[in-house]
Design an enzyme around this catalytic site. Sequence first.
Site, PDB file in Angstrom:
ATOM      1  N   HIS A 235      -5.793  -1.208  -6.812  1.00 45.44           N
ATOM      2  CA  HIS A 235      -6.779  -0.159  -6.597  1.00 45.44           C
ATOM      3  C   HIS A 235      -6.122   1.101  -6.048  1.00 45.44           C
ATOM      4  O   HIS A 235      -5.007   1.052  -5.533  1.00 45.44           O
ATOM      5  CB  HIS A 235      -7.967  -0.633  -5.740  1.00 45.44           C
ATOM      6  CG  HIS A 235      -7.699  -0.769  -4.286  1.00 45.44           C
ATOM      7  ND1 HIS A 235      -7.656  -1.985  -3.635  1.00 45.44           N
ATOM      8  CD2 HIS A 235      -7.476   0.163  -3.321  1.00 45.44           C
ATOM      9  CE1 HIS A 235      -7.423  -1.792  -2.357  1.00 45.44           C
ATOM     10  NE2 HIS A 235      -7.309  -0.507  -2.135  1.00 45.44           N
TER      11      HIS A 235
ATOM     12  N   HIS B 200     -14.384  -6.158   6.763  1.00 43.36           N
ATOM     13  CA  HIS B 200     -13.006  -6.649   6.839  1.00 43.36           C
ATOM     14  C   HIS B 200     -12.967  -8.083   6.315  1.00 43.36           C
ATOM     15  O   HIS B 200     -13.855  -8.485   5.555  1.00 43.36           O
ATOM     16  CB  HIS B 200     -12.475  -6.484   8.266  1.00 43.36           C
ATOM     17  CG  HIS B 200     -12.164  -5.045   8.598  1.00 43.36           C
ATOM     18  ND1 HIS B 200     -11.841  -4.601   9.845  1.00 43.36           N
ATOM     19  CD2 HIS B 200     -12.155  -3.935   7.800  1.00 43.36           C
ATOM     20  CE1 HIS B 200     -11.635  -3.282   9.820  1.00 43.36           C
ATOM     21  NE2 HIS B 200     -11.823  -2.868   8.583  1.00 43.36           N
TER      22      HIS B 200
ATOM     23  N   HIS C 111     -18.386  -2.235   2.437  1.00 45.83           N
ATOM     24  CA  HIS C 111     -17.133  -2.401   3.173  1.00 45.83           C
ATOM     25  C   HIS C 111     -17.280  -3.357   4.353  1.00 45.83           C
ATOM     26  O   HIS C 111     -18.152  -3.192   5.203  1.00 45.83           O
ATOM     27  CB  HIS C 111     -16.648  -1.039   3.688  1.00 45.83           C
ATOM     28  CG  HIS C 111     -15.372  -1.114   4.463  1.00 45.83           C
ATOM     29  ND1 HIS C 111     -14.161  -1.386   3.868  1.00 45.83           N
ATOM     30  CD2 HIS C 111     -15.116  -0.969   5.787  1.00 45.83           C
ATOM     31  CE1 HIS C 111     -13.210  -1.397   4.794  1.00 45.83           C
ATOM     32  NE2 HIS C 111     -13.765  -1.151   5.965  1.00 45.83           N
TER      33      HIS C 111
ATOM     34  N   MET D  40     -16.365  -5.147  10.312  1.00 45.21           N
ATOM     35  CA  MET D  40     -17.222  -3.996  10.032  1.00 45.21           C
ATOM     36  C   MET D  40     -18.348  -4.456   9.120  1.00 45.21           C
ATOM     37  O   MET D  40     -18.239  -5.486   8.460  1.00 45.21           O
ATOM     38  CB  MET D  40     -16.417  -2.901   9.322  1.00 45.21           C
ATOM     39  CG  MET D  40     -15.363  -2.249  10.189  1.00 45.21           C
ATOM     40  SD  MET D  40     -14.662  -0.827   9.341  1.00 45.21           S
ATOM     41  CE  MET D  40     -13.691  -0.122  10.673  1.00 45.21           C
TER      42      MET D  40
ATOM     43  N   TYR E  23       0.880  -1.172   0.000  1.00 45.20           N
ATOM     44  CA  TYR E  23       0.000   0.000   0.000  1.00 45.20           C
ATOM     45  C   TYR E  23       0.914   1.217   0.000  1.00 45.20           C
ATOM     46  O   TYR E  23       1.674   1.423   0.947  1.00 45.20           O
ATOM     47  CB  TYR E  23      -0.916  -0.005   1.225  1.00 45.20           C
ATOM     48  CG  TYR E  23      -2.093  -0.950   1.079  1.00 45.20           C
ATOM     49  CD1 TYR E  23      -3.329  -0.478   0.632  1.00 45.20           C
ATOM     50  CD2 TYR E  23      -1.957  -2.307   1.360  1.00 45.20           C
ATOM     51  CE1 TYR E  23      -4.404  -1.332   0.482  1.00 45.20           C
ATOM     52  CE2 TYR E  23      -3.032  -3.171   1.211  1.00 45.20           C
ATOM     53  CZ  TYR E  23      -4.249  -2.677   0.773  1.00 45.20           C
ATOM     54  OH  TYR E  23      -5.301  -3.531   0.617  1.00 45.20           O
TER      55      TYR E  23
END
Lengths: 620, 620
Positions: free
Chosen positions: B265, B416, B414, B489, B232
Site C-alpha cells: 500500500h 491497531h 483504522h 485506536m 515502510y
Amino acid sequence: RMQNSRSKPCSCPSLKLREVASMYFTMVAAFLVILVVALQGSAPRESDFPYKVPLDPQGLLELSWNVSYREQAVHFQLLIRELQFGLLFGMSDRGEFENADLAVLWSDGHNSYFGDAWSDAKGQLHMDSQQDYQLLGARRAPEGLYLLFRRAFSTCDPKDYLIEDGTVHLIYGILEKPVHSLQAINVSALHGGLQRVQLLKPNISIPELPSDMKTMEITAPDVVIPSQETTYWCYMAELPEGFPKHHIIMYEPVVTEGNEALVHHMEVFQCAAAFDSFPHYNGPCDSKMKPDRLNYCRHVLAAWAMGAQAFYYPEEAGLAFGGPGSSRYLRLEIHYHNPLVFKGRRDSSGIRLYYTATLRPYDAGIMELGLVYTPVMAIPPGEDNFILTGYCTDKCTQLALPAAGIRIFASQLHTHLAGRKVVTVLSRDGRERRVVNADGHYSPHFQEIRMLKEVVAVFPGDELITTCTYNTEDRSRATVGGFGILEEMCVNYVHYYPQTQLELCKSAVDPGYLHRYFNLVNRFNDEEICMCPQVSVPQQFYSIPWNTFNRDVLKSLYSFAPISMHCNKSSAVRFPGEWEKQPLPSITERLREPGPRCPPAPGPQPAAPVPLNLGQLRRD
Amino acid sequence: RMQNSRSKPCSCPSLKLREVASMYFTMVAAFLVILVVALQGSAPRESDFPYKVPLDPQGLLELSWNVSYREQAVHFQLLIRELQFGLLFGMSDRGEFENADLAVLWSDGHNSYFGDAWSDAKGQLHMDSQQDYQLLGARRAPEGLYLLFRRAFSTCDPKDYLIEDGTVHLIYGILEKPVHSLQAINVSALHGGLQRVQLLKPNISIPELPSDMKTMEITAPDVVIPSQETTYWCYMAELPEGFPKHHIIMYEPVVTEGNEALVHHMEVFQCAAAFDSFPHYNGPCDSKMKPDRLNYCRHVLAAWAMGAQAFYYPEEAGLAFGGPGSSRYLRLEIHYHNPLVFKGRRDSSGIRLYYTATLRPYDAGIMELGLVYTPVMAIPPGEDNFILTGYCTDKCTQLALPAAGIRIFASQLHTHLAGRKVVTVLSRDGRERRVVNADGHYSPHFQEIRMLKEVVAVFPGDELITTCTYNTEDRSRATVGGFGILEEMCVNYVHYYPQTQLELCKSAVDPGYLHRYFNLVNRFNDEEICMCPQVSVPQQFYSIPWNTFNRDVLKSLYSFAPISMHCNKSSAVRFPGEWEKQPLPSITERLREPGPRCPPAPGPQPAAPVPLNLGQLRRD
C-alpha cells in the site's frame, strides 16, 4: 450431505399439482368446488389419537392428537361441535394471537377452504407460502365436524412455530361470519382463547402391572364448583389406620364427565409425619375456615394437569406411602378454572392411585434442584428475560449420591408468576452433557410432572444446573426470591430412584458478596441506597435505582460470586461439610442449541465435481 | 410471498443434468472425460474484469473479477501461470485455511475436475452438497490457464462464506501432487497463502474530468526494495514554490511493472503548515537517519492499497492542496511486502495525482470519528470480541455542521493490531438509520480509503456511532487506548464535503467514572489494585486481576458512564461549549442485521388453500 441431496427426486408431479391447485384457487368462484381430500374408509379409532384436551371452556372444540417420533410429526384430530363459518387453530410463543402459526378453516358462506397461515404483529392473517399444516381429511359426524391434519415438528419455514418438548401454547379462534378470503381476517378481533399442553408426549412403554395391584380414589365428595373463574379446592383424605408401606406404581385422573374443561389440575399431597393428626376439611384452599395445619401437607404424591395421561413409575421403582414414619393424612387440591362462571356444576374429580404391597426393588424419591428460597436472588424490574441459575454442585453429589448413581425419570418445573423458561442441564467434568428437562415456553399456570423421554443417570461428582428466565416488564420494583406469589422461585422437582437422603441440592449467591454489591452500587450511584445495617435484603433491593449499570453489575455478580450451597437431607438438615463461599461450577463446554436441521435451499448445480478436459495439467 | 413461491418453476431439466452429472462422476474412471464447459468464442476482454490483484508474492496466481449488483454475484477470472496438479481458491473469515469455502481444481494425473468444497475445523476438505462456485469456462493461453467462475454474494448454504461489503480474506493453496479425490486433501498441509481485497467494489459512475486537468506523479526515485519481509519506505516530495490552490479530483497508483505483488500500500501525506521547510529524505521510515520533523507530515492526501483502483472525488468537490496556509511538502510512504525476500528489485512506484486549477464548488474535508486516543478506553486481555464505542453526539453536529448538512462519500477505517471489526452507524432522533461504513472482516493490515456505495448525508443533530471489535486472546495484560502499535485506536476517517471546521468528533469515557470503576474493582477484589494517586491509568489497568466480574463491570461502565466529547476544530481546539460528563446517546431503535434472504426450504404443498366440500358450514 451429498447422498441426501442427490437422493431427493425433483418433484415434477408436484409442479402439476401446484399449478392445478393455483388454477382452482383463482377460478374458484366460477367452478364447482371439488372435494380434494377425504377420509379414506371409516372413522379413526380412539386409540389412534391417545391424547385429548378441550380447547375452550365449554368443550365445543376438542383436540386429540398423536406423536410420531419416526416421522417427526404430530397428527391432530380436531372435533368442532358447532361449526359456524370456520375456525383458526394454531400455536404461538406464549398463546398470543399475534405472530402465531395457524391452520385456518374458513367459509365464504358457500364454499369452504383449509390453509396454513400466519398472523403478523398486528394480528393480520397471511397465507403461508409454504403449507405445513397438511389436511388429511374432514368428516361429518353426529357430534360435529372432524378435521384431521398433520404438522411436522420443524418445518424450516421462518413463519412457522417450532414444536419442541415442553409446553406448547395452542390457540383457537371462531369465525362467526362468512369471510371471503383469508387475508380479510384479523385474529386479534376474533372470539377465541388459548390452551396449554405438552404436545410432544414422551413415547414410553408401559411397565407390566402386578396382579395384586389395588386402587384408591382420592376424589372430591360431590363438590359444587364455585361460580368464579379460579378456585383452588382442598379436601382432606386419610389412609386406613395401620396401613402398611406400599408402592404407588401408577396414578390417573378421575374427571367427572362434563367437567373436562373445568378441572385444570389436581395434586395429592401427603402431610407431615410430625403431626399425629390433621383436621378434616372440604372447601376452598384460601378460605378463612381452612385449618392452618393443612399447610403442612406439601409432600407431592401425585400431580395431574389437563392434557396429561396416567403416570407410570418405572418398573424398578414405586413411590412409598403408608407404613411407620409417614403420615396417614392426604390433601387433595383441585384447581377449577371456570372463566364462563357456570353455576351449580357438581364435581367429584380426583386422582386414582394404583398401588401394590409387593414392593418394587427401589423406593422412588423427589429431589429439589435450583435456587434456595431466599431474597438474595433477585430480578430487577422491567426485564424481559432475566436469568437466574441454581446449582447442585459436584461436591454435594459426590457426598450424597451412591456410587451406582441415581436415575431421574420425571421432572416438575416450578417458578412463580414471572417465570418464562426453565431448564436443567447435567454437567460432568465441566462439560455440559445433556438436558435433564427443558421448557422454553414454560408457564407458571401449567405445571405438570413430566416423564422424561429418556431416564437420566446422575453419578457422584456430576453437576445439575437449573436456569430460569423471568419477565418483570410489568413490575416497578425488584422481585426477590421467596415463598410469596409475587416473589420468585426457580425449582426443578426431579423424580428419581433409588431414593437417597439428598432431598435438596440448591444454591444462592453468597450473602457477603451481595453486600459488596449493595456497597458498590451505593458508592457508584452517589450514596442513594440506604445501607443501614438494620435494613433487610428486600428493602435494599427495593431502594436500588435500576439503571443499566446496576442491572448489568447484578448479572455479573450472579455469574461470578461464590455460592452458598444447600446440600440437605431435609429442608433444614445439611450434609456435613463446608457449604459456604463455594466456587461456581466452571463450564468449559456448553451444549449447543439443538435447532432444526433445515436442508439448504435448492442449489444451482448438483453436488458433483465438473470434469474438465485440460489434458495433463503439469507441463514438465 | 405466495406470488414468489408460485412463480418459481420446477427445475425438471436440472434434474436430468444432475443425474447425468452424477452418473459421470461415479463412472468417470471407465469413461473418457468430456469437456462439460468451454469458453464460448474468444478470450474475455480486460474490461470484463476491471479489478485485479496478485494472490501470491511471486504473482503466479492473478485474480481478476467484476461485480454484478443486478445478479448479486461476482465473476472471477483466475490466471494460473504454472499449474501443477490443481489449485484451491476461496474465502474464509480471517484468511485461515480451516472452515473455509473453496473452489477446487484438481487432477489425478489424467483427468481434471472442478468443484465447490469446504474445509472443516481440521482442514479436511469436503465436497459441498450445494455447488455454488459455478464454473463458466476454462482456457489455455500462452501465459497460463484461465479459469472463469461465478459466485453469488449469498448462497444460503451454511457451509458457504457470505460475501459482504468490506474486506474479504481470499486464500489459495497449490496442489503439488496428483490427488485421487477431493476428500483426500487436507488444506492445512498445502503450500498457500492469503490475500485481502475489497471484493464488492462500489458501482460508482466516474465523474466527467475537466479539460484543464493536470497530473503530478509522487513516486519513489528508483528505490532498491530492501530484502526483508516488511519495509515502510519514506520519500519527501515538494510542490513548486508559489503553487496556488488546486483541487485534487482523482488519483491512481503507479506501480512499477513486475512489482505488483510487492507494493502493498501507498499513501501521500501533506506536512504541517506550521513549519516553513522540511528536510529531503529517501529511505526506510523507521531508519535512525529519518529526520524527526517528518513525523509532522500526517495529513492524508491520497491512500491506495493493493486491489484498489483509481479514486475519484465526487463532481461537486475536490481536495484542496497548494496555496497559502498549506505546506508545500509531501511525504510518500510505501509499504513493501516482500515475504520471499527478493534481492535487488528496483521500484519507482507511487501515486499519480490528477488536479485542476478550476476549483470545484466545494472543498472536500476529512473528519475523525470514533474514540479519543486515551488510555481510559481499554480492552481486558484474553477477549475474543470486546467492543468499544466512540460517539459523535447530536450536540456536536448541531453546533458544527451547516444546516444543509454534509455528504460523506468515502471512509477509511483504522485500528491497531487487535482490531477485528469496525462499523459506523448514523442515528437520528435516537433511531439508527443507516450504516455509514462497515467491515466485519476488518484487518489492520489492509487499510484503504473506500468509496461508499451511496453518499451519506449528515445533518445538524445527527449522531455518528463508531464501534470497534477487538481480539486480545494473545495478550496477558490490558490493552489501553493510545498511539503505540500495541495500544489501540477506533477511528473512522470520513471524507466529505463541503469542508467544515469540525475536524474531530470523538469521545471517551468520563475519567471520574473510570476512577469509580477502579475504586469499585479494588474494593470488590479485596483491595488488590494500587489506587495510589500517582499511578497512571494504564498502570491501574495493568494491575487489575482480570476475572469475569471485573471484565463484565468494565463493559457495563462503558455502556453506562457519561462521556467526555472531543468536538474539535483541530486536534487541540474545541468548539465552545460544555463537553465533559455528557450523556451517552440513547438508541431506541437499532438497525436490524441485514442477513441473507434465503428462500424457505421446498414445502410439502403449494401455497394455495385446499377447497373442501363440506356443504354450508352453519347449520342454523
